[in-house]
Write a protein that holds these residues in place. Structure first.
Motif, mmCIF file in Angstrom:
data_model
loop_
_atom_site.group_PDB
_atom_site.id
_atom_site.type_symbol
_atom_site.label_atom_id
_atom_site.label_comp_id
_atom_site.label_asym_id
_atom_site.label_seq_id
_atom_site.Cartn_x
_atom_site.Cartn_y
_atom_site.Cartn_z
ATOM 1 N N MET A 98 0.897 -1.263 -0.163
ATOM 2 C CA MET A 98 -0.141 -0.096 -0.053
ATOM 3 C C MET A 98 0.827 1.301 0.020
ATOM 4 O O MET A 98 0.623 2.261 -0.825
ATOM 5 N N ALA A 99 1.908 1.486 0.749
ATOM 6 C CA ALA A 99 2.642 2.634 0.862
ATOM 7 C C ALA A 99 3.502 2.591 -0.299
ATOM 8 O O ALA A 99 3.563 3.698 -0.893
ATOM 9 N N GLN A 100 3.958 1.672 -1.080
ATOM 10 C CA GLN A 100 4.685 1.873 -2.380
ATOM 11 C C GLN A 100 3.691 2.122 -3.556
ATOM 12 O O GLN A 100 4.268 2.778 -4.370
ATOM 13 N N THR A 101 2.621 1.604 -3.428
ATOM 14 C CA THR A 101 1.902 1.739 -4.417
ATOM 15 C C THR A 101 0.959 2.995 -4.422
ATOM 16 O O THR A 101 0.769 3.701 -5.488
ATOM 17 N N TYR A 102 0.643 3.379 -3.424
ATOM 18 C CA TYR A 102 -0.139 4.713 -3.212
ATOM 19 C C TYR A 102 0.149 5.765 -2.268
ATOM 20 O O TYR A 102 -0.230 6.865 -2.387
ATOM 21 N N GLY A 103 1.283 5.585 -1.697
ATOM 22 C CA GLY A 103 1.861 6.458 -0.704
ATOM 23 C C GLY A 103 2.196 7.922 -1.332
ATOM 24 O O GLY A 103 2.081 8.931 -0.794
ATOM 25 N N LYS A 104 2.844 7.801 -2.282
ATOM 26 C CA LYS A 104 3.163 9.109 -2.910
ATOM 27 C C LYS A 104 2.101 9.716 -3.614
ATOM 28 O O LYS A 104 2.147 10.955 -3.784
ATOM 29 N N THR A 105 0.939 9.356 -4.012
ATOM 30 C CA THR A 105 -0.054 10.031 -4.817
ATOM 31 C C THR A 105 -1.331 10.192 -4.048
ATOM 32 O O THR A 105 -2.396 10.797 -4.469
ATOM 33 N N LEU A 106 -1.349 9.673 -2.720
ATOM 34 C CA LEU A 106 -2.537 9.814 -1.880
ATOM 35 C C LEU A 106 -2.839 11.076 -1.357
ATOM 36 O O LEU A 106 -4.022 11.646 -0.956
#
Length: 143
Positions: A98-106
């Motif tokens: 979750m952090a790798q996939t969505y962390g930067k765009t959330l």
């Protein structure tokens, strides 16, 4: 009291503006997962002791414990906390996904293995959150 009433009462018990934010998030999760099972967890253990914040649950999967026992539980959870709102996405084995996939765009959110925590809805990208919720629900069903 049925689950719908428990959820309604829980949302109504929240202080403003958190009440409106949880209500909006509840509607958004139902849009993302329209046919999901609804749950309400009061956050109490079998002795009635409070061990977690009350949580609205969505979907269903089976938790498998190390001792071999299992428990049916929700896949996605929404809960108010002291500083904002938490969204739980349970059942994903890769705790970095979750952090790798969505962390930067959330947006302005803390993303751990299974929890996305933020202060208010305007701090995050709701489309990305909805994508993370759908993705998490699908992954937990496959794993």
């Amino acid at each position: 009291m049925n689950v719908q009433e428990q959820i309604k009462n829980y949302i109504a018990s929240q202080p403003e503006p958190k009440r409106d934010e949880i209500q909006a998030l509840h509607k958004r999760v139902l849009q993302a997962l329209p046919k999901c099972k609804l749950w309400f967890d009061e956050g109490k253990n079998s002795e009635g002791k409070i061990v977690a914040n009350p949580t609205i649950g969505y979907g269903s999967f089976t938790i498998k414990y190390a001792n071999g026992t299992t428990k049916d539980f929700f896949q996605i959870g929404v809960s108010g906390n002291t500083t904002g709102i938490s969204v739980y996405i349970l059942g994903i084995k890769d705790k970095t996904y979750m952090a790798q996939t969505y962390g930067k765009t959330l947006g302005k959110a803390s993303v751990t293995g299974y929890c996305i925590k933020f202060k208010k809805l305007s701090d995050i990208n709701l489309d990305v959150l909805a994508e993370a919720i759908k993705d998490g629900a699908e992954i937990s069903l496959r794993e």
